[in-house]
Scaffold this motif. Structure first.
Motif, PDB file in Angstrom:
ATOM      1  N   GLY A   1       0.820  -1.199   0.000  1.00 33.24           N
ATOM      2  CA  GLY A   1       0.000   0.000   0.000  1.00 33.24           C
ATOM      3  C   GLY A   1       0.862   1.260   0.000  1.00 33.24           C
ATOM      4  O   GLY A   1       2.061   1.217   0.300  1.00 33.24           O
ATOM      5  N   ALA A   2       0.272   2.408  -0.279  1.00 33.01           N
ATOM      6  CA  ALA A   2       0.993   3.689  -0.317  1.00 33.01           C
ATOM      7  C   ALA A   2       1.313   4.141   1.101  1.00 33.01           C
ATOM      8  O   ALA A   2       0.555   3.887   2.021  1.00 33.01           O
ATOM      9  CB  ALA A   2       0.137   4.737  -1.027  1.00 33.01           C
ATOM     10  N   LYS A   3       2.438   4.836   1.277  1.00 33.91           N
ATOM     11  CA  LYS A   3       2.872   5.329   2.585  1.00 33.91           C
ATOM     12  C   LYS A   3       2.020   6.549   2.958  1.00 33.91           C
ATOM     13  O   LYS A   3       1.812   7.447   2.169  1.00 33.91           O
ATOM     14  CB  LYS A   3       4.349   5.714   2.528  1.00 33.91           C
ATOM     15  CG  LYS A   3       4.894   6.192   3.846  1.00 33.91           C
ATOM     16  CD  LYS A   3       6.377   6.480   3.768  1.00 33.91           C
ATOM     17  CE  LYS A   3       6.898   6.963   5.110  1.00 33.91           C
ATOM     18  NZ  LYS A   3       8.316   7.259   5.072  1.00 33.91           N
ATOM     19  N   GLY A   4       1.553   6.559   4.246  1.00 32.99           N
ATOM     20  CA  GLY A   4       0.732   7.671   4.708  1.00 32.99           C
ATOM     21  C   GLY A   4       1.566   8.902   5.030  1.00 32.99           C
ATOM     22  O   GLY A   4       2.781   8.823   5.244  1.00 32.99           O
ATOM     23  N   ASP A   5       0.906  10.072   5.109  1.00 31.88           N
ATOM     24  CA  ASP A   5       1.580  11.325   5.449  1.00 31.88           C
ATOM     25  C   ASP A   5       1.890  11.349   6.943  1.00 31.88           C
ATOM     26  O   ASP A   5       1.120  10.815   7.751  1.00 31.88           O
ATOM     27  CB  ASP A   5       0.674  12.530   5.110  1.00 31.88           C
ATOM     28  CG  ASP A   5       0.444  12.650   3.612  1.00 31.88           C
ATOM     29  OD1 ASP A   5       1.334  12.225   2.840  1.00 31.88           O
ATOM     30  OD2 ASP A   5      -0.623  13.156   3.219  1.00 31.88           O
ATOM     31  N   PRO A   6       3.015  12.003   7.353  1.00 28.03           N
ATOM     32  CA  PRO A   6       3.317  12.096   8.790  1.00 28.03           C
ATOM     33  C   PRO A   6       2.305  13.016   9.486  1.00 28.03           C
ATOM     34  O   PRO A   6       1.794  13.958   8.901  1.00 28.03           O
ATOM     35  CB  PRO A   6       4.724  12.685   8.829  1.00 28.03           C
ATOM     36  CG  PRO A   6       4.897  13.380   7.519  1.00 28.03           C
ATOM     37  CD  PRO A   6       4.049  12.644   6.529  1.00 28.03           C
ATOM     38  N   GLY A   7       2.055  12.756  10.795  1.00 23.98           N
ATOM     39  CA  GLY A   7       1.149  13.583  11.583  1.00 23.98           C
ATOM     40  C   GLY A   7       1.831  14.881  12.004  1.00 23.98           C
ATOM     41  O   GLY A   7       3.045  15.022  11.907  1.00 23.98           O
ATOM     42  N   ILE A   8       1.044  15.837  12.511  1.00 27.16           N
ATOM     43  CA  ILE A   8       1.615  17.113  12.936  1.00 27.16           C
ATOM     44  C   ILE A   8       2.179  16.969  14.344  1.00 27.16           C
ATOM     45  O   ILE A   8       1.691  16.167  15.138  1.00 27.16           O
ATOM     46  CB  ILE A   8       0.557  18.244  12.897  1.00 27.16           C
ATOM     47  CG1 ILE A   8      -0.642  17.916  13.799  1.00 27.16           C
ATOM     48  CG2 ILE A   8       0.084  18.502  11.490  1.00 27.16           C
ATOM     49  CD1 ILE A   8      -1.600  19.069  13.946  1.00 27.16           C
ATOM     50  N   GLN A   9       3.219  17.773  14.640  1.00 24.69           N
ATOM     51  CA  GLN A   9       3.886  17.704  15.939  1.00 24.69           C
ATOM     52  C   GLN A   9       3.053  18.439  16.986  1.00 24.69           C
ATOM     53  O   GLN A   9       2.481  19.495  16.724  1.00 24.69           O
ATOM     54  CB  GLN A   9       5.276  18.334  15.840  1.00 24.69           C
ATOM     55  CG  GLN A   9       6.047  18.263  17.144  1.00 24.69           C
ATOM     56  CD  GLN A   9       7.483  18.727  16.986  1.00 24.69           C
ATOM     57  OE1 GLN A   9       7.958  18.849  15.889  1.00 24.69           O
ATOM     58  NE2 GLN A   9       8.138  18.995  18.085  1.00 24.69           N
ATOM     59  N   GLY A  10       3.011  17.869  18.188  1.00 25.92           N
ATOM     60  CA  GLY A  10       2.254  18.470  19.278  1.00 25.92           C
ATOM     61  C   GLY A  10       2.953  19.707  19.833  1.00 25.92           C
ATOM     62  O   GLY A  10       4.127  19.965  19.564  1.00 25.92           O
ATOM     63  N   ILE A  11       2.233  20.459  20.675  1.00 31.19           N
ATOM     64  CA  ILE A  11       2.749  21.696  21.279  1.00 31.19           C
ATOM     65  C   ILE A  11       3.680  21.338  22.427  1.00 31.19           C
ATOM     66  O   ILE A  11       3.394  20.441  23.211  1.00 31.19           O
ATOM     67  CB  ILE A  11       1.580  22.552  21.805  1.00 31.19           C
ATOM     68  CG1 ILE A  11       0.622  22.893  20.657  1.00 31.19           C
ATOM     69  CG2 ILE A  11       2.073  23.795  22.492  1.00 31.19           C
ATOM     70  CD1 ILE A  11      -0.683  23.503  21.130  1.00 31.19           C
ATOM     71  N   LYS A  12       4.799  22.078  22.553  1.00 34.06           N
ATOM     72  CA  LYS A  12       5.756  21.843  23.631  1.00 34.06           C
ATOM     73  C   LYS A  12       5.177  22.384  24.935  1.00 34.06           C
ATOM     74  O   LYS A  12       4.647  23.491  24.991  1.00 34.06           O
ATOM     75  CB  LYS A  12       7.075  22.550  23.319  1.00 34.06           C
ATOM     76  CG  LYS A  12       8.130  22.339  24.387  1.00 34.06           C
ATOM     77  CD  LYS A  12       9.432  23.018  24.044  1.00 34.06           C
ATOM     78  CE  LYS A  12      10.442  22.817  25.161  1.00 34.06           C
ATOM     79  NZ  LYS A  12      11.707  23.464  24.906  1.00 34.06           N
ATOM     80  N   GLY A  13       5.280  21.588  25.997  1.00 39.47           N
ATOM     81  CA  GLY A  13       4.772  21.990  27.309  1.00 39.47           C
ATOM     82  C   GLY A  13       5.694  22.984  27.995  1.00 39.47           C
ATOM     83  O   GLY A  13       6.851  23.176  27.620  1.00 39.47           O
ATOM     84  N   ASP A  14       5.150  23.680  29.033  1.00 39.59           N
ATOM     85  CA  ASP A  14       5.929  24.652  29.797  1.00 39.59           C
ATOM     86  C   ASP A  14       6.982  23.947  30.635  1.00 39.59           C
ATOM     87  O   ASP A  14       6.792  22.821  31.081  1.00 39.59           O
ATOM     88  CB  ASP A  14       5.009  25.457  30.734  1.00 39.59           C
ATOM     89  CG  ASP A  14       4.008  26.306  29.959  1.00 39.59           C
ATOM     90  OD1 ASP A  14       4.304  26.642  28.799  1.00 39.59           O
ATOM     91  OD2 ASP A  14       2.940  26.617  30.522  1.00 39.59           O
ATOM     92  N   THR A  15       8.100  24.643  30.890  1.00 40.40           N
ATOM     93  CA  THR A  15       9.158  24.123  31.758  1.00 40.40           C
ATOM     94  C   THR A  15       8.709  24.233  33.205  1.00 40.40           C
ATOM     95  O   THR A  15       8.155  25.254  33.611  1.00 40.40           O
ATOM     96  CB  THR A  15      10.459  24.939  31.552  1.00 40.40           C
ATOM     97  OG1 THR A  15      10.834  24.844  30.179  1.00 40.40           O
ATOM     98  CG2 THR A  15      11.581  24.407  32.424  1.00 40.40           C
TER      99      THR A  15
END
Length: 151
Positions: free
Chosen positions: A105-119
């Motif tokens: 089958g065809a390769k799927g698109d990568p997902g979007i990166q999540g938001i970085k949490g606070d330190t």
């Protein structure tokens, strides 16, 4: 086992570092732990504490050789067992048809990166651990530094 150091316990003034008092450390046989997990008291109660092994004694004289016994008679030879029956030969089955592998089958698109949490917040630094309280109770104890001096 490596050589063990002896230490002297001294209470020091927390400001000047001057020796306030030499401390006689009390212990009990139950608080001395051996490498095998047993306490000194357990070994004492079990009677396993022993002194050093003494020197080896002289070798005793060799005794005279005893009389050799006679050999026993050999046993009788057993009869051979009966040969089993020959089994039937099974029929050979037909070979099935092998299927073809499908396409990948065809390769799927990568997902979007999540938001970085606070330190997270930084905690306060703890004490060095050498300051302790000494007295008849914690409430009326005075702060001193504990020093273990190798002697």
């Amino acid at each position: 086992m490596a050589d063990l150091n002896k230490v002297r316990v001294q209470l020091l003034d927390s400001s000047t570092g001057a020796v306030l008092q030499e401390v006689d450390v009390l212990t009990s046989a139950n608080s001395v732990l051996f490498g095998d997990g047993q306490t000194f008291q357990q070994k004492l109660d079990a009677g396993v504490l022993r002194g050093a092994i003494g020197p080896q004694g002289d070798t005793g004289a060799t005794g005279s050789q005893g009389i050799q016994g006679k050999n026993g008679d050999p046993g009788a030879k057993g009869d051979p067992g009966i040969q089993g029956l020959k089994g039937d030969t099974g029929a050979v089955g037909s070979q099935g048809i092998q299927g073809k592998n499908g396409d990948s089958g065809a390769k799927g698109d990568p997902g979007i990166q999540g938001i970085k949490g606070d330190t997270g917040a930084t905690g306060s630094q703890g004490t060095s651990g050498e300051v302790v309280k000494v007295g008849t109770s914690y409430a009326n104890g005075s702060q001193v530094k504990l020093f273990l001096k190798i002697v």
